[in-house]
Design a protein around this motif. Structure first.
Motif, PDB file in Angstrom:
ATOM      1  N   SER A  75       0.822  -1.211   0.000  1.00 43.30           N
ATOM      2  CA  SER A  75       0.000   0.000   0.000  1.00 43.30           C
ATOM      3  C   SER A  75       0.858   1.265   0.000  1.00 43.30           C
ATOM      4  CB  SER A  75      -0.939  -0.001   1.200  1.00 43.30           C
ATOM      5  OG  SER A  75      -0.179   0.007   2.397  1.00 43.30           O
ATOM      6  N   CYS A  76       2.114   1.130   0.357  1.00 43.89           N
ATOM      7  CA  CYS A  76       2.971   2.320   0.346  1.00 43.89           C
ATOM      8  C   CYS A  76       4.200   2.052  -0.512  1.00 43.89           C
ATOM      9  CB  CYS A  76       3.334   2.760   1.759  1.00 43.89           C
ATOM     10  SG  CYS A  76       4.507   1.731   2.615  1.00 43.89           S
ATOM     11  N   HIS A  77       3.987   1.849  -1.796  1.00 40.15           N
ATOM     12  CA  HIS A  77       5.102   1.559  -2.703  1.00 40.15           C
ATOM     13  C   HIS A  77       6.064   2.741  -2.742  1.00 40.15           C
ATOM     14  CE1 HIS A  77       7.473   0.067  -5.971  1.00 40.15           C
ATOM     15  NE2 HIS A  77       7.310   1.233  -6.579  1.00 40.15           N
ATOM     16  N   ILE A  78       7.323   2.464  -2.430  1.00 36.51           N
ATOM     17  CA  ILE A  78       8.373   3.467  -2.478  1.00 36.51           C
ATOM     18  C   ILE A  78       9.488   2.912  -3.347  1.00 36.51           C
ATOM     19  CG2 ILE A  78      10.044   4.811  -1.143  1.00 36.51           C
ATOM     20  CD1 ILE A  78       8.227   4.307   1.342  1.00 36.51           C
ATOM     21  N   PRO A  79       9.850   3.601  -4.430  1.00 38.93           N
ATOM     22  CA  PRO A  79      10.969   3.128  -5.247  1.00 38.93           C
ATOM     23  C   PRO A  79      12.265   3.100  -4.430  1.00 38.93           C
ATOM     24  CG  PRO A  79       9.801   4.938  -6.326  1.00 38.93           C
ATOM     25  CD  PRO A  79       9.258   4.825  -4.945  1.00 38.93           C
ATOM     26  N   VAL A  80      13.075   2.067  -4.675  1.00 42.24           N
ATOM     27  CA  VAL A  80      14.337   1.898  -3.956  1.00 42.24           C
ATOM     28  C   VAL A  80      15.481   1.739  -4.948  1.00 42.24           C
ATOM     29  CG1 VAL A  80      15.636   0.430  -2.350  1.00 42.24           C
ATOM     30  CG2 VAL A  80      13.188   0.817  -1.978  1.00 42.24           C
ATOM     31  N   ILE A  81      16.552   2.512  -4.705  1.00 40.04           N
ATOM     32  CA  ILE A  81      17.803   2.350  -5.433  1.00 40.04           C
ATOM     33  C   ILE A  81      18.802   1.781  -4.431  1.00 40.04           C
ATOM     34  CG2 ILE A  81      19.700   3.496  -6.637  1.00 40.04           C
ATOM     35  CD1 ILE A  81      17.695   5.709  -7.423  1.00 40.04           C
ATOM     36  N   LEU A  82      19.310   0.584  -4.712  1.00 42.48           N
ATOM     37  CA  LEU A  82      20.322  -0.011  -3.859  1.00 42.48           C
ATOM     38  C   LEU A  82      21.696   0.497  -4.271  1.00 42.48           C
ATOM     39  CD1 LEU A  82      19.143  -3.740  -3.684  1.00 42.48           C
ATOM     40  CD2 LEU A  82      18.787  -1.948  -1.988  1.00 42.48           C
ATOM     41  N   ILE A  83      22.572   0.689  -3.276  1.00 46.61           N
ATOM     42  CA  ILE A  83      23.955   1.073  -3.553  1.00 46.61           C
ATOM     43  C   ILE A  83      24.874   0.126  -2.798  1.00 46.61           C
ATOM     44  CG2 ILE A  83      23.462   3.496  -4.062  1.00 46.61           C
ATOM     45  CD1 ILE A  83      24.452   4.206  -1.240  1.00 46.61           C
ATOM     46  N   SER A  84      26.029  -0.170  -3.397  1.00 48.05           N
ATOM     47  CA  SER A  84      26.989  -1.039  -2.732  1.00 48.05           C
ATOM     48  C   SER A  84      28.323  -1.003  -3.457  1.00 48.05           C
ATOM     49  CB  SER A  84      26.483  -2.477  -2.696  1.00 48.05           C
ATOM     50  OG  SER A  84      27.417  -3.302  -2.039  1.00 48.05           O
ATOM     51  N   PRO A 109      14.745  -4.387  -7.154  1.00 46.44           N
ATOM     52  CA  PRO A 109      14.623  -2.962  -6.830  1.00 46.44           C
ATOM     53  C   PRO A 109      14.604  -2.144  -8.117  1.00 46.44           C
ATOM     54  CG  PRO A 109      16.845  -3.727  -6.418  1.00 46.44           C
ATOM     55  CD  PRO A 109      16.034  -4.935  -6.776  1.00 46.44           C
ATOM     56  N   GLU A 110      14.237  -0.895  -7.996  1.00 46.93           N
ATOM     57  CA  GLU A 110      14.130  -0.029  -9.180  1.00 46.93           C
ATOM     58  C   GLU A 110      15.484   0.349  -9.746  1.00 46.93           C
ATOM     59  OE1 GLU A 110      10.240  -0.139  -7.418  1.00 46.93           O
ATOM     60  OE2 GLU A 110      12.192   0.120  -6.499  1.00 46.93           O
ATOM     61  N   GLY A 111      16.540   0.175  -8.953  1.00 46.48           N
ATOM     62  CA  GLY A 111      17.857   0.504  -9.477  1.00 46.48           C
ATOM     63  C   GLY A 111      18.975   0.020  -8.579  1.00 46.48           C
ATOM     64  N   PHE A 112      20.177  -0.002  -9.152  1.00 45.51           N
ATOM     65  CA  PHE A 112      21.390  -0.337  -8.414  1.00 45.51           C
ATOM     66  C   PHE A 112      22.501   0.560  -8.928  1.00 45.51           C
ATOM     67  CE2 PHE A 112      25.491  -2.484  -8.234  1.00 45.51           C
ATOM     68  CZ  PHE A 112      25.607  -2.681  -6.871  1.00 45.51           C
ATOM     69  N   ILE A 113      23.273   1.118  -7.999  1.00 45.45           N
ATOM     70  CA  ILE A 113      24.425   1.935  -8.356  1.00 45.45           C
ATOM     71  C   ILE A 113      25.602   1.472  -7.518  1.00 45.45           C
ATOM     72  CG2 ILE A 113      25.426   4.259  -8.378  1.00 45.45           C
ATOM     73  CD1 ILE A 113      22.613   5.322  -8.897  1.00 45.45           C
ATOM     74  N   GLU A 114      26.707   1.226  -8.191  1.00 44.64           N
ATOM     75  CA  GLU A 114      27.917   0.768  -7.524  1.00 44.64           C
ATOM     76  C   GLU A 114      28.632   1.932  -6.847  1.00 44.64           C
ATOM     77  OE1 GLU A 114      31.764  -2.032  -8.649  1.00 44.64           O
ATOM     78  OE2 GLU A 114      30.498  -1.253 -10.247  1.00 44.64           O
ATOM     79  N   LYS A 115      29.198   1.668  -5.660  1.00 46.25           N
ATOM     80  CA  LYS A 115      30.026   2.658  -4.981  1.00 46.25           C
ATOM     81  C   LYS A 115      31.430   2.602  -5.574  1.00 46.25           C
ATOM     82  CE  LYS A 115      27.869   2.627  -0.384  1.00 46.25           C
ATOM     83  NZ  LYS A 115      28.119   2.293   1.023  1.00 46.25           N
ATOM     84  N   PRO A 116      32.139   3.681  -5.628  1.00 51.87           N
ATOM     85  CA  PRO A 116      31.729   5.006  -5.188  1.00 51.87           C
ATOM     86  C   PRO A 116      30.616   5.548  -6.087  1.00 51.87           C
ATOM     87  CG  PRO A 116      33.863   5.141  -6.264  1.00 51.87           C
ATOM     88  CD  PRO A 116      33.506   3.686  -6.175  1.00 51.87           C
ATOM     89  N   VAL A 117      29.640   6.164  -5.464  1.00 47.95           N
ATOM     90  CA  VAL A 117      28.446   6.633  -6.163  1.00 47.95           C
ATOM     91  C   VAL A 117      28.794   7.812  -7.058  1.00 47.95           C
ATOM     92  CG1 VAL A 117      26.153   7.645  -5.879  1.00 47.95           C
ATOM     93  CG2 VAL A 117      26.934   5.846  -4.315  1.00 47.95           C
ATOM     94  N   ALA A 118      28.512   7.649  -8.345  1.00 46.51           N
ATOM     95  CA  ALA A 118      28.655   8.760  -9.294  1.00 46.51           C
ATOM     96  C   ALA A 118      27.388   9.603  -9.160  1.00 46.51           C
ATOM     97  CB  ALA A 118      28.825   8.238 -10.711  1.00 46.51           C
ATOM     98  N   ILE A 119      27.538  10.803  -8.640  1.00 50.88           N
ATOM     99  CA  ILE A 119      26.365  11.627  -8.324  1.00 50.88           C
ATOM    100  C   ILE A 119      25.502  11.907  -9.545  1.00 50.88           C
ATOM    101  CG2 ILE A 119      27.477  13.886  -8.512  1.00 50.88           C
ATOM    102  CD1 ILE A 119      24.984  12.803  -5.779  1.00 50.88           C
TER     103      ILE A 119
END
Length: 135
Positions: A75-84, A109-119
């Protein structure tokens, strides 16, 4: 004037939380942070963020466990971007997430971004998911 979209950054690395908050604040998003899953759920229960940026590897409770709990409330869908920093982005969404989640029924999840995070990459992904800020 439209309401600023709210982003929650969940990471145990305080310096990364601060850096992301400052950089994303320049985009006119409202940004809050949490250093643990417990802090994140306290925040989510009081304020429904428009998007969550969530670290996978954290002490006490993994980001995958937190993600599973977030999506268990449809009921409270929130998009999530995982980082690691633990996996290459090229294969994480295909195989890495499934191995960590240990459950094929859990949606990606809606996305994944590898660290170090490129802003710039993070901002583009946020814009794709919740739209750019219009003032």
């Amino acid at each position: 004037m439209s309401k600023k979209k709210l982003i929650l950054i969940v990471d145990d690395d305080e310096s990364l939380r601060k850096m992301l908050k400052v950089r994303l604040s320049f985009t006119q998003y409202k940004v809050e942070t949490a250093g643990s899953g417990e802090e994140a759920f306290e925040f989510i229960n009081k304020n429904k963020p428009d998007l969550i940026v969530l670290d996978i590897m954290m002490p006490m409770r993994s980001g995958i466990s937190i993600y599973k709990e977030i999506i268990s409330h449809p009921s409270c869908h929130i998009p999530v971007i995982l980082i690691s920093g633990m996996a290459g982005a090229s294969d994480f969404m295909d195989t890495g997430f499934r191995k960590l989640a240990n459950d094929d029924s859990i949606p990606l999840p809606e996305g994944f971004i590898e660290k170090p995070v490129a802003i710039d990459t993070l901002i583009q992904k946020i814009n794709d998911l919740i739209g750019p800020v219009h003032l």
